[in-house]
Enzyme design. Sequence first.
Site, PDB file in Angstrom:
ATOM      1  N   THR A 226      41.016  41.192  34.100  1.00  0.00           N
ATOM      2  CA  THR A 226      41.438  42.587  34.271  1.00  0.00           C
ATOM      3  C   THR A 226      42.955  42.649  34.126  1.00  0.00           C
ATOM      4  O   THR A 226      43.689  42.143  34.989  1.00  0.00           O
ATOM      5  CB  THR A 226      41.031  43.124  35.656  1.00  0.00           C
ATOM      6  OG1 THR A 226      39.624  42.963  35.827  1.00  0.00           O
ATOM      7  CG2 THR A 226      41.384  44.602  35.786  1.00  0.00           C
TER       8      THR A 226
ATOM      9  N   LYS B 298      46.571  43.790  42.721  1.00  0.00           N
ATOM     10  CA  LYS B 298      47.075  43.705  41.335  1.00  0.00           C
ATOM     11  C   LYS B 298      46.533  44.858  40.488  1.00  0.00           C
ATOM     12  O   LYS B 298      47.266  45.507  39.735  1.00  0.00           O
ATOM     13  CB  LYS B 298      46.682  42.338  40.772  1.00  0.00           C
ATOM     14  CG  LYS B 298      46.879  42.108  39.288  1.00  0.00           C
ATOM     15  CD  LYS B 298      45.625  42.314  38.442  1.00  0.00           C
ATOM     16  CE  LYS B 298      44.467  41.394  38.781  1.00  0.00           C
ATOM     17  NZ  LYS B 298      43.304  41.601  37.901  1.00  0.00           N
TER      18      LYS B 298
ATOM     19  N   LYS C 176      38.267  49.717  32.702  1.00  0.00           N
ATOM     20  CA  LYS C 176      38.108  48.851  33.878  1.00  0.00           C
ATOM     21  C   LYS C 176      39.023  49.316  35.015  1.00  0.00           C
ATOM     22  O   LYS C 176      38.614  49.359  36.184  1.00  0.00           O
ATOM     23  CB  LYS C 176      38.418  47.395  33.475  1.00  0.00           C
ATOM     24  CG  LYS C 176      38.540  46.430  34.621  1.00  0.00           C
ATOM     25  CD  LYS C 176      37.267  46.269  35.432  1.00  0.00           C
ATOM     26  CE  LYS C 176      37.534  45.396  36.652  1.00  0.00           C
ATOM     27  NZ  LYS C 176      36.388  45.313  37.544  1.00  0.00           N
TER      28      LYS C 176
HETATM   29  P1  NAP Z   1      40.167  33.569  40.653  1.00  0.00           P
HETATM   30  O1  NAP Z   1      38.982  33.034  41.357  1.00  0.00           O
HETATM   31  O2  NAP Z   1      41.427  33.758  41.408  1.00  0.00           O
HETATM   32  O3  NAP Z   1      40.427  32.658  39.368  1.00  0.00           O
HETATM   33  C1  NAP Z   1      41.544  32.866  38.565  1.00  0.00           C
HETATM   34  C2  NAP Z   1      41.515  31.875  37.427  1.00  0.00           C
HETATM   35  O4  NAP Z   1      42.680  32.075  36.610  1.00  0.00           O
HETATM   36  C3  NAP Z   1      41.568  30.409  37.884  1.00  0.00           C
HETATM   37  O5  NAP Z   1      40.785  29.633  36.996  1.00  0.00           O
HETATM   38  C4  NAP Z   1      43.042  30.089  37.743  1.00  0.00           C
HETATM   39  O6  NAP Z   1      43.319  28.705  37.571  1.00  0.00           O
HETATM   40  C5  NAP Z   1      43.361  30.826  36.471  1.00  0.00           C
HETATM   41  N1  NAP Z   1      44.804  31.096  36.341  1.00  0.00           N
HETATM   42  C6  NAP Z   1      45.556  31.911  37.101  1.00  0.00           C
HETATM   43  N2  NAP Z   1      46.838  31.899  36.690  1.00  0.00           N
HETATM   44  C7  NAP Z   1      46.892  31.047  35.638  1.00  0.00           C
HETATM   45  C8  NAP Z   1      47.928  30.619  34.786  1.00  0.00           C
HETATM   46  N3  NAP Z   1      49.189  31.084  34.921  1.00  0.00           N
HETATM   47  N4  NAP Z   1      47.635  29.723  33.827  1.00  0.00           N
HETATM   48  C9  NAP Z   1      46.372  29.259  33.678  1.00  0.00           C
HETATM   49  N5  NAP Z   1      45.335  29.633  34.451  1.00  0.00           N
HETATM   50  C10 NAP Z   1      45.599  30.521  35.423  1.00  0.00           C
HETATM   51  O7  NAP Z   1      39.847  35.016  40.014  1.00  0.00           O
HETATM   52  P2  NAP Z   1      38.432  35.671  39.648  1.00  0.00           P
HETATM   53  O8  NAP Z   1      37.886  36.354  40.860  1.00  0.00           O
HETATM   54  O9  NAP Z   1      37.623  34.711  38.899  1.00  0.00           O
HETATM   55  O10 NAP Z   1      38.936  36.860  38.693  1.00  0.00           O
HETATM   56  C11 NAP Z   1      39.378  36.595  37.369  1.00  0.00           C
HETATM   57  C12 NAP Z   1      39.718  37.951  36.717  1.00  0.00           C
HETATM   58  O11 NAP Z   1      38.552  38.791  36.727  1.00  0.00           O
HETATM   59  C13 NAP Z   1      40.816  38.733  37.434  1.00  0.00           C
HETATM   60  O12 NAP Z   1      41.554  39.446  36.483  1.00  0.00           O
HETATM   61  C14 NAP Z   1      40.025  39.688  38.325  1.00  0.00           C
HETATM   62  O13 NAP Z   1      40.767  40.849  38.636  1.00  0.00           O
HETATM   63  C15 NAP Z   1      38.842  39.985  37.439  1.00  0.00           C
HETATM   64  N6  NAP Z   1      37.596  40.366  38.116  1.00  0.00           N
HETATM   65  C16 NAP Z   1      37.189  39.703  39.252  1.00  0.00           C
HETATM   66  C17 NAP Z   1      36.005  40.078  39.863  1.00  0.00           C
HETATM   67  C18 NAP Z   1      35.514  39.416  41.120  1.00  0.00           C
HETATM   68  O14 NAP Z   1      34.633  39.994  41.768  1.00  0.00           O
HETATM   69  N7  NAP Z   1      35.998  38.260  41.517  1.00  0.00           N
HETATM   70  C19 NAP Z   1      35.214  41.112  39.323  1.00  0.00           C
HETATM   71  C20 NAP Z   1      35.632  41.734  38.145  1.00  0.00           C
HETATM   72  C21 NAP Z   1      36.831  41.365  37.569  1.00  0.00           C
HETATM   73  P3  NAP Z   1      43.518  27.741  38.866  1.00  0.00           P
HETATM   74  O15 NAP Z   1      42.141  27.293  39.225  1.00  0.00           O
HETATM   75  O16 NAP Z   1      44.383  26.652  38.369  1.00  0.00           O
HETATM   76  O17 NAP Z   1      44.176  28.570  39.931  1.00  0.00           O
END
Ligand code: NAP
Length: 291
Positions: A98, A241, A173
């Site tokens: 997102t 965010k 989104k």
């Molecule tokens: P998360 O669990 O915090 O995972 C984030 C991922 O991004 C991790 O693999 C992290 O790597 C990687 N990352 C972050 N900064 C980075 C960088 N500078 N370089 C390389 N890799 C990086 O987040 P999530 O819940 O999966 O969400 C991911 C996205 O989907 C976000 O944009 C969120 O807003 C969106 N989203 C989430 C949900 C939900 O329910 N969780 C639903 C819809 C949309 P590390 O493991 O090294 O930290």
Amino acid sequence: MTQPRIGFIGLGTMGTPMAANLVKVGFPLLVWNRTASKVEPLLRVGAKAGKGPAQVAAEVDVVIAMVSQPKDIEAVVLGPDGVVEGIRPGSVLIDMSTVSPMTSRTLAGAVTTKQAEFLDAPVVGSKGPATEGTLVILVGGLPTTLERCRPILSVMGKTIIHAGGVGMGSALKLATNLMLAHLGAGFAEALLLVQRVGLDPKRYLEVLEASTFRSPWYQTKGIGMVKRDFTTHFALKHMHKDLRLMRELASEVNTALPVTNAVEQLFAQSEAAGKGELDYSAILSYLEHQH
Ligand code: NAP
């Protein structure tokens, strides 16, 4: 496109189950995550480990990214050893994170210089739908690119909505999460009021369920909040965010969002109070200490 090779970058809460579903239906999958240990569960189900975003992009037909926020996807795609360094002509980058529409357009511009294509394809639905392959996927980009990628997206989501050109998936989104942020904050306030006047929260949920604005949300997140279960499915820091990105987008199109701005302040304060890694429903545990 028959049996394309896929690269998956970003194996967090969402990326891990989404990538696992691709492997399970037989797509050859190369994965990379900044924290290397998180690739292990994917290797166990048959994925191969990549060396970095550029190498992954050089080896596959479709690169999927699922990282946190604009600066992170920019680092992964535009930075040193980024996707753009490796991506091959004719391949596709799908960003499912997102981010802002402006970020999506910047990424699209960069991959286009390598004769590759781009989709922004953020998702609605959390860890459960990501695991079940029932996400709602909101797509921005060319219809022809979407059709090439539809067999891949269909493994991760049950509903695919083409929002328009590049950036429109991201815009749709943010508009969706605007309502979710309001719902989370509004329900937290209502729940506190209900409890403090001595009503049973279960009676309150019954009323909501019987109303015209009933939603499955109350049966999952709502009940979780009544039980004070703040296990992270969608981190509060990510909702904060998204609220920041909504404000920036609204400013670009000269639109006032006074209620959303107030909700953003609440999430900002909750994150500053140390609740950023908890689920966004932990807004309740911040509010209950306010008077
Ligand atoms: P998360 O669990 O915090 O995972 C984030 C991922 O991004 C991790 O693999 C992290 O790597 C990687 N990352 C972050 N900064 C980075 C960088 N500078 N370089 C390389 N890799 C990086 O987040 P999530 O819940 O999966 O969400 C991911 C996205 O989907 C976000 O944009 C969120 O807003 C969106 N989203 C989430 C949900 C939900 O329910 N969780 C639903 C819809 C949309 P590390 O493991 O090294 O930290």
